[in-house]
Each structure stands twice: as C-alpha cells, then as structure tokens.
Design a protein around this motif. Structure first.
Motif, PDB file in Angstrom:
ATOM      1  N   LEU A  74      71.817 -14.741  33.077  1.00  0.00           N
ATOM      2  CA  LEU A  74      72.158 -13.746  31.834  1.00  0.00           C
ATOM      3  C   LEU A  74      73.028 -14.502  30.732  1.00  0.00           C
ATOM      4  N   SER A  75      73.935 -15.202  31.332  1.00  0.00           N
ATOM      5  CA  SER A  75      74.946 -15.800  30.551  1.00  0.00           C
ATOM      6  C   SER A  75      74.226 -17.009  29.778  1.00  0.00           C
ATOM      7  N   ASN A  76      73.241 -17.627  30.403  1.00  0.00           N
ATOM      8  CA  ASN A  76      72.381 -18.799  29.733  1.00  0.00           C
ATOM      9  C   ASN A  76      71.412 -18.266  28.658  1.00  0.00           C
ATOM     10  N   TYR A  77      71.001 -16.838  28.830  1.00  0.00           N
ATOM     11  CA  TYR A  77      70.075 -16.475  27.903  1.00  0.00           C
ATOM     12  C   TYR A  77      70.790 -15.294  27.020  1.00  0.00           C
ATOM     13  N   SER A  78      71.510 -15.720  26.027  1.00  0.00           N
ATOM     14  CA  SER A  78      72.290 -14.779  25.255  1.00  0.00           C
ATOM     15  C   SER A  78      71.513 -13.974  24.111  1.00  0.00           C
ATOM     16  N   THR A  79      70.143 -14.313  24.178  1.00  0.00           N
ATOM     17  CA  THR A  79      69.435 -13.566  23.103  1.00  0.00           C
ATOM     18  C   THR A  79      68.443 -12.348  23.675  1.00  0.00           C
ATOM     19  N   LEU A  80      68.690 -12.056  25.084  1.00  0.00           N
ATOM     20  CA  LEU A  80      68.350 -10.968  25.794  1.00  0.00           C
ATOM     21  C   LEU A  80      68.181  -9.798  24.763  1.00  0.00           C
ATOM     22  N   THR A  81      67.191  -9.168  24.607  1.00  0.00           N
ATOM     23  CA  THR A  81      67.185  -7.871  23.444  1.00  0.00           C
ATOM     24  C   THR A  81      67.706  -6.614  24.240  1.00  0.00           C
ATOM     25  N   GLU A  82      67.673  -6.511  25.714  1.00  0.00           N
ATOM     26  CA  GLU A  82      68.018  -5.057  25.838  1.00  0.00           C
ATOM     27  C   GLU A  82      68.543  -5.262  27.414  1.00  0.00           C
ATOM     28  N   ARG A 108      54.003  -4.032  23.380  1.00  0.00           N
ATOM     29  CA  ARG A 108      53.188  -2.708  24.192  1.00  0.00           C
ATOM     30  C   ARG A 108      52.266  -2.872  25.150  1.00  0.00           C
ATOM     31  N   ASN A 109      51.711  -4.265  25.334  1.00  0.00           N
ATOM     32  CA  ASN A 109      50.885  -4.586  26.353  1.00  0.00           C
ATOM     33  C   ASN A 109      51.467  -5.376  27.474  1.00  0.00           C
ATOM     34  N   VAL A 110      52.608  -5.106  27.593  1.00  0.00           N
ATOM     35  CA  VAL A 110      53.453  -5.911  28.805  1.00  0.00           C
ATOM     36  C   VAL A 110      54.242  -4.733  29.419  1.00  0.00           C
ATOM     37  N   VAL A 111      53.905  -4.499  30.711  1.00  0.00           N
ATOM     38  CA  VAL A 111      54.724  -3.569  31.465  1.00  0.00           C
ATOM     39  C   VAL A 111      56.344  -3.726  31.233  1.00  0.00           C
ATOM     40  N   ARG A 112      56.677  -2.516  30.794  1.00  0.00           N
ATOM     41  CA  ARG A 112      58.399  -2.361  30.439  1.00  0.00           C
ATOM     42  C   ARG A 112      59.098  -2.221  31.924  1.00  0.00           C
ATOM     43  N   SER A 169      64.346 -18.671  48.517  1.00  0.00           N
ATOM     44  CA  SER A 169      63.397 -18.682  47.417  1.00  0.00           C
ATOM     45  C   SER A 169      62.831 -17.443  46.830  1.00  0.00           C
ATOM     46  N   GLN A 170      62.766 -16.605  47.966  1.00  0.00           N
ATOM     47  CA  GLN A 170      62.046 -15.098  47.285  1.00  0.00           C
ATOM     48  C   GLN A 170      62.952 -14.466  46.580  1.00  0.00           C
ATOM     49  N   ILE A 171      64.282 -14.687  46.723  1.00  0.00           N
ATOM     50  CA  ILE A 171      65.388 -13.956  46.115  1.00  0.00           C
ATOM     51  C   ILE A 171      65.165 -14.354  44.692  1.00  0.00           C
ATOM     52  N   GLU A 172      65.007 -15.936  44.454  1.00  0.00           N
ATOM     53  CA  GLU A 172      65.154 -16.409  43.131  1.00  0.00           C
ATOM     54  C   GLU A 172      63.848 -15.893  42.305  1.00  0.00           C
ATOM     55  N   GLN A 173      62.703 -15.740  43.139  1.00  0.00           N
ATOM     56  CA  GLN A 173      61.448 -15.097  42.363  1.00  0.00           C
ATOM     57  C   GLN A 173      61.988 -13.548  41.939  1.00  0.00           C
ATOM     58  N   PHE A 174      62.706 -12.823  42.613  1.00  0.00           N
ATOM     59  CA  PHE A 174      63.187 -11.518  42.162  1.00  0.00           C
ATOM     60  C   PHE A 174      64.022 -11.615  41.034  1.00  0.00           C
ATOM     61  N   ILE A 175      65.079 -12.467  40.832  1.00  0.00           N
ATOM     62  CA  ILE A 175      65.870 -12.635  39.978  1.00  0.00           C
ATOM     63  C   ILE A 175      65.129 -13.353  38.587  1.00  0.00           C
ATOM     64  N   ASN A 176      64.154 -14.236  38.753  1.00  0.00           N
ATOM     65  CA  ASN A 176      63.416 -14.682  37.726  1.00  0.00           C
ATOM     66  C   ASN A 176      62.525 -13.590  37.120  1.00  0.00           C
ATOM     67  N   GLU A 177      62.054 -12.611  37.827  1.00  0.00           N
ATOM     68  CA  GLU A 177      61.346 -11.630  37.158  1.00  0.00           C
ATOM     69  C   GLU A 177      62.153 -10.502  36.265  1.00  0.00           C
ATOM     70  N   VAL A 178      63.515 -10.275  36.864  1.00  0.00           N
ATOM     71  CA  VAL A 178      64.580  -9.584  36.168  1.00  0.00           C
ATOM     72  C   VAL A 178      64.430 -10.277  34.551  1.00  0.00           C
ATOM     73  N   ILE A 179      64.849 -11.665  34.739  1.00  0.00           N
ATOM     74  CA  ILE A 179      65.236 -12.265  33.373  1.00  0.00           C
ATOM     75  C   ILE A 179      63.973 -12.270  32.530  1.00  0.00           C
ATOM     76  N   VAL A 180      62.715 -12.504  33.309  1.00  0.00           N
ATOM     77  CA  VAL A 180      61.773 -12.655  32.229  1.00  0.00           C
ATOM     78  C   VAL A 180      61.201 -11.211  31.553  1.00  0.00           C
ATOM     79  N   LEU A 181      61.298  -9.876  32.316  1.00  0.00           N
ATOM     80  CA  LEU A 181      60.928  -8.951  31.955  1.00  0.00           C
ATOM     81  C   LEU A 181      62.062  -8.234  31.005  1.00  0.00           C
ATOM     82  N   THR A 182      63.278  -8.922  31.379  1.00  0.00           N
ATOM     83  CA  THR A 182      64.577  -8.145  30.187  1.00  0.00           C
ATOM     84  C   THR A 182      64.032  -8.605  28.849  1.00  0.00           C
TER      85      THR A 182
END
Length: 758
Positions: A400-408, A479-483, A461-474
């Motif tokens: 999160l600290s590396n991606y300071s432009t997160l919108t929400e 409107r056509n991407v699950v929120r 490695s699977q925990i990294e998949q989970f964290i990756n999904e949080v970063i991506v979705l945040t």
C-alpha cells in the motif's frame, strides 16, 4: 495420607479439569493427504482416492471433481460415473446407467447398452441385484470373472398389465437375480422377443440395470412406462488395494496400511487387501501416519466412576485410577470398579473430600475467573496479531505504501461480522469454489448482500496471491469490474468482501442448456463489448496497468441486466509504466492460455487479448474452450474456430440460438474480431482498446442500423482481415498430467525472435 496432601491433590485435579474445559476443540481426523482436496460437493474423498496425481494412491483411484456445470460439484469416476459415497469399509456408491431398448410402431429405436471398464473394482454381490423390467423382455449382464467372460440373464414376459403386481419382482413385468462373486467390467443389454408389438400401449421399452439393495428397490407397474425417463440407478462397487493377500502384501515395500492399523481380507471374490484402524484408534488407515489414538476419557466420561476414580487415557486404551482410600480397577463396564479399602473411615474421608473440594472450588472460582478473563483477552489479541502477520498484513502495508495513488481505502471487517453474515460459513451459502478459495453469500446489516471469498490454508505463495488481489482490486473503479468492499485479516484464513453479482457466471449461461436459451445475440454482443471495455480500462486507464492473466467465462459474472463484471484477480499482475512485458511463471487456464506467453514466459497485455478471443469464440459457438469429445486436431476451440473461418465454414459451428437473417453480417464481423485476437504472435493482435472500440461500434450498428453504410472504413476492414494463427493443447483424458502441448505456426514465427535475446 495427610489431610494437607489430599487437599493439594484435589485442588490440582479441579484446576486440570477447568483448564481442559477451556481448551480448543479436538482436531478432526485427516482423511486426505496434505494439501489435497478432501471433498467434492457432498462427497468426502478419503485417501487412497484423490482428484489429482500425487493425491491418489495410483491411477486406479484417480477420480475427478466436476464443478464446471453451474450445478453443485459432482465427483466422477471412470468416464462419466457419478460417485455418491466412498466408504472406508471398501465400498464405492455410484450411479450406473440403465440399459434400455425402446420401440416405436414395432421398429427399434437407438438402444443404450451401458458398460463399465473399471478392472480395479468389483461389482458387490452382497449389495446389488440384477433387475430386468418389461413385459416383452430378456436381458443380460455380461462381465469378466477370473479373466474369463461371464453372463447372467433374466426374462420377463406378460401379455397385459392386469397380471403385473406392485411390489413383486418374480418374473411378471419384473425379474431379478443374484450377482455372482468376483464380477468386473460389466456390460448391460436389454432386448425384446416381439419388439413390444403386443404390449407397446403400456410398455414400449425393455430395461435392465444393477440395483443397490440398500435402497430397497420396490417394483411398481408404472415403471413399465415411467422408467423410460430415468438414466441411472444406484449400485455399489467393492474396492481393495492391489491383488495380493495380507500375508504377501505386509512383506512388501509398497504396503499401504499406516501406523496403528490391521490388514483385513476383503469379501470372497474381491482381490487385494484392506486396512482397518486397531481398537482404540480412529482416522484413515490408508494414510502414511495411519490412525490416531482416541481419548476415551473425553469420548465417554462414564467409563470410570467419577466419584471414586479418575479416568486416564493411554495409547489405544484407558485406565481408571482409584482415589485414595479405594482399590480396584475403577472400570464401570467389565470391571470391578473402586471399593473402599478395609478399615478406612468412610465418614472421615467424606468430610475431608467435601471440605477440600469446597475450599478449592471457592478459591479457584474467585481467582480463576479474573485470571481466565485476562488470559482469554490476551490470547485473543495475540491470536489476531498472529493471523494478521500470517495472512500477509505486513506485506499488504508495504505494498500500500508503494502505491500511493490508490483511489479508495477498503473497509476492514471483523471476523464476527463475516461469521454472522454467512451463518458461520454454512455450506448452503456457498456460491462457488475456485483454485484459491471458496465464495460465500453474506447478508450484512441494512439488507446488504455481499460475496465473501474465504481463501484456503496455503503457503506463502498463495498468501501473496491474496495480497495481490487486494492491491489490484483497491485501485480499480469501473462499472464492469467487480467491486471489492473490504477485507478481513484477523482470521485463520484471509477473507475478501465483494459486491454480490446476482446472475452467476458467463460460463454457466453459455454451457447450461437451461440458461443458454435466454442468452440472445444482443446480450452476447453486450457482454463481449462490456468485458472488452473493462479489460481495456485495466490495460490503459489505471494508474498502474493491470494484466488480468486468467480471462475466461468462469471469471465473468452477470447481473440481472446481463451486464458483465470481470472478477477473480488472484493471478493478476501490476505492470510498471516503463515495461511492456514481464518474465513470469506461466499461470492461467488451458484453452485460454496465450501460446506465445506459454512458450516464452514473456507476459504482455496481448496475452489477455488472446484469452478474450477464446471467450468471444465461446459466445459465438456455445462450445467449450477445451473438449476431448472433439477430434484431436479440434480439441482447442481457438484452433477449431480459426480453421472454420479459414475454410469458410464458420456458419456451421455457430450456436443455432443466435443466428438469424438479420444479424449474420454482424456475427461475421464479430468473428473476424475474435480471429484477429487469436493471432499466434502477440504483435499481430489488436489492443483491448481497439477491440472495445470495434465491438462498441457493432453494438451501435445493432441499435441504429441506419449507420451501417458508413460505420466501417477500409482501414477497419484491413484490420479485421489481419492474419491469424492457432494452437492446440492435448491433455491426457482422465488425468491432470499434460502429455502433449503442440503449438502450430510457432516454430517459424516465435522461436527465432526468442533466440535473438528475448
């Protein structure tokens, strides 16, 4: 014995009992190998059975979990036999197909003579009967016994329904015979003497099947007609390990039975041996660590007289230890119990015991209550901190600290909120299961419905998949991407909370016959256009470009208006702005996987374009991306689709439900866009932005047909005519091992650029 010593022993005993009351629940005995699937739908999968190589003992016990139908998952054995139960006692319950031969006006229709080629398993002669139904019928059960062919038969003849009795299967309308021991690889045949000519008004077919006796098969005269609509009936297999008896197998290196087990001889006619837990042990005897000790004292507190003795668990058994002043073995059942020692003063002992217990309980209650509450709070805090770190909380903070432009910022839910929302993760609330976890329906306060993804216990490695999904979705807002609404990290397994999409997956709507009829051409074009727009947004409009890496219909959800929602970002990658391709381990789903990415490990946004091309081909044809029922060269839909266009036979493979005279030109144009996306070389494919513009233009043309004449320019027609290539993936049927992966047109067009340093 002194009063002081008795008092101390009683205080210690009470403290031990109270501490045990607060201990964690007893772990459930493991039935599958570690990291292996132990359940498919309602069916448990104990080892030696398994759904993948390495999880089963060998190929004989390899079965598959089919969860691609849109219905609850089903466990499949052999080619297409549905498994209903696997018993550790050596029985396998399946649904066996019914043999039938029907006639119309005296002429035979296409018969169904089912067969099973399953040499590792034996037809249970104690749990099954061979049943024949019909009034002009004779039937055979053909099988092998001791490597020789073998047949049994049954005949049923009757001229009218009046002689057929409900509940009677003795030869009039229904007959049944016992099944001999040791039969394998059965084939069923149902035939007729007179083509049902004289009985067709009440019995048009001959039927034969193997019926499980436990299901209390009861014949009714209505079966003479109604059974025509039934496809299967329950039957039972006997299974065992290998073909050697216990005495021989125990002296060999591949002996299966684990610790604390016994070798058991199966019933007559069944080859091999079985494993069983010894008395006092429970678990799966076929696993390497075998069976575990049962704590008899916890399982049945009445084994010992708690007034005069204390139960003590031992390895495989238990003992009852008499209290001071008593003697005997302490056991209530098949024992002498504890009796008062000769010469002891019972009144004095009773007073001492009562006094010691009263004082001890009072002191423990006053001091123990405050200690217990404090320790419990401290334990909960430490447990939440442990889970936060274990589930990647520190990694999430760093990213999160590396991606300071997160919108929400997503909401952080408590474990109690999500447990209440899912009724403690009730199985009836499961919406779907994927490679990284299970999705539940949740009901939050104020009537808000959400989808909660509960990840599996996994490695780093699977925990990294989970964290990756949080970063991506945040950082996605489309409107056509699950929120994503939030997450929870204070539980044993990580949780994600999404908006709830009401209408299921695109895959189920394409391939389920009951749903596909409602998926009109206009809806399919809308779904394709919206999905392309969402992927174009991910590639070019987010602050950091995102490659989805697993675009397929199963990851496209639909709401009530058939609007598309792109989901499942567990394998997605954030692409630095100064890079156009990344070297990664290949991840994705066969049938949708970009051949250039597979061959070179170089991931680009054009890999998503190729996968989307396969999705478009599925929308146009209604066929699956990989299908082993098609000829080998056509197993890959991408190759099959491109070949059809090249050979000018596209219209032969289109889904009949979407084609009409008014839209055939639009379908041809969408097919050309799909062909463009399916080019083998990434540089020959369009960008998702170009695809989205083309599809949106076609939607506009569908809504406003008067703009057709000027919508497409020569440049567009040239782009839609771009060269295409295809590839074929051949996977061994019945196994998860990929035996052959052949990429056509790759050697000349991909290998040389890779050799130049890419």
């Amino acid at each position: 014995m002194s009063l002081r010593r008795m008092f101390l022993e009683l205080v210690i005993c009470v403290a031990v009992i109270l501490s045990e009351m607060g201990a964690a629940a007893v772990d459930k005995f493991q039935i599958a190998k570690p990291y292996c699937q132990d359940r498919c739908g309602d069916v448990e999968i104990p080892y030696p059975f398994g759904t993948t190589e390495g999880c089963s003992l060998d190929g004989d016990f390899l079965i598959r979990c089919n969860d691609s139908t849109g219905h609850p998952p089903e466990l499949i054995a052999g080619a297409n036999l549905i498994v209903k139960n696997i018993s550790m006692d050596g029985e396998l319950d399946i649904l066996m197909y019914i043999a039938k031969q029907c006639y119309e006006n005296g002429f035979p229709l296409e018969p169904n003579y089912p067969w099973i080629n399953y040499p590792a398993f034996t037809i249970s002669n104690t749990k099954n009967k061979f049943v024949t139904i019909g009034c002009d019928t004779y039937a055979y059960l053909n099988a092998f016994r001791n490597d020789e062919s073998f047949s049994i038969g049954c005949m049923s003849i009757c001229k009218s329904r009046k002689n057929v009795e409900d509940g009677s299967c003795t030869g009039i309308g229904c007959c049944q015979v016992d099944i001999p021991t040791g039969l394998k690889n059965l084939t069923l045949e149902a035939r007729s003497y007179y083509n049902h000519t004289y009985v067709s008004d009440f019995n048009p077919c001959s039927f034969a099947f193997v019926a499980k006796e436990d299901d209390m098969f009861n014949f009714f005269s209505s079966y003479l007609e109604s059974l025509q609509g039934n496809e299967t009936y329950p039957m039972v297999f006997d299974w065992a390990i290998g073909d050697e008896n216990c005495e021989t197998a125990q002296n060999k290196s591949d002996y299966v039975c684990g610790n604390n087990t016994s070798c058991v001889t199966p019933p007559e006619g069944v080859d091999g041996y079985r494993c069983k837990c010894k008395e006092g042990y429970e678990g799966n005897p076929y696993l390497p660590h075998g069976c575990q000790d049962i704590n008899e004292c916890e399982a049945d507190p009445k084994l010992c007289n708690t007034t005069t003795s204390k139960c003590n668990n031992t390895d495989g058994s238990f003992t009852c230890i008499c209290l001071e002043g008593y003697e005997g073995d302490g056991k209530i059942i098949n024992g002498t119990g504890c009796i008062l020692k000769a010469g002891a003063n019972q009144s004095r002992i009773n007073i001492i015991i009562s006094l010691a217990i009263s004082i001890g309980l009072l002191g423990l209650f006053v001091g123990g209550s405050s200690i217990y509450c404090g320790l419990k709070r401290r334990k909960l805090i430490k447990l939440k901190e442990k889970f936060f770190e274990q589930n990647g909380g520190l990694l999430l903070q760093q990213k999160l600290s590396n991606y300071s432009t997160l919108t929400e910022t997503a909401k952080i839910f408590s474990a109690e909120e999500l447990e209440n929302a899912t009724n403690n993760y009730d199985e009836r609330r499961i919406l779907g299961q994927g490679s990284y976890g299970t999705v539940y329906r949740g009901d939050l306060p104020v009537n808000k419905v959400v989808a909660i993804k509960k990840s599996k216990l996994c490695d780093q490695s699977q925990i990294e998949q989970f964290i990756n999904e949080v970063i991506v979705l945040t950082q996605i807002n489309h409107r056509n991407v699950v929120r994503m609404l939030g997450c929870c990290l204070e539980t044993e397994v990580p949780l994600l909370v999404y908006e709830f999409i009401t209408n299921g997956t695109l895959s189920s709507h394409i391939h389920d016959k009951n749903l596909s009829s409602s998926l009109s051409w206009e809806k399919r074009l809308k779904i394709a256009s919206e999905t392309a727009g969402a992927l174009a947004y991910l590639h070019s409009s987010t602050s950091v470009p995102i490659i989805h890496r697993d675009v397929k219909p199963a990851n496209i959800l639909l709401d009530d208006n058939y609007s598309a929602k792109v989901a499942d970002f567990g394998t997605s990658i954030l692409v630095p702005l100064d890079q156009i391709e990344l070297s990664t381990l290949v991840k994705g789903t066969f049938g949708y996987l970009d051949p250039e990415y597979f061959y070179s490990n170089q991931l680009t946004e054009k890999s998503d374009v190729y996968s989307f091309g396969v999705v478009m081909a599925e929308l146009l044809t209604g066929k699956k991306a990989l299908c082993f029922a098609r000829p080998e060269k056509d197993r890959s839909l991408a190759m099959f689709f491109n070949s059809a266009i090249k050979e000018d036979r596209l219209h032969q493979i289109l889904d009949d439900q979407i084609v009409n005279d008014g839209n055939i030109n639009a379908i041809d144009e969408v097919a050309n866009v799909a062909k463009w996306c399916l080019s083998v070389k990434g540089e020959d494919r369009p960008t998702m932005k170009e695809v989205a513009m083309e599809l949106e233009g076609l939607r506009t043309m569908e809504k406003h047909p008067w703009v057709k004449a000027n919508l497409y320019t020569e440049e567009t027609e040239y782009l839609l005519g771009a060269p295409t290539h295809s590839f074929n993936i051949d996977i061994n049927n019945g196994s998860s091992t990929i035996t052959t992966i052949a990429f056509e047109s790759m050697r000349n067009e991909v290998v040389k650029p890779l050799d130049d340093g890419r």
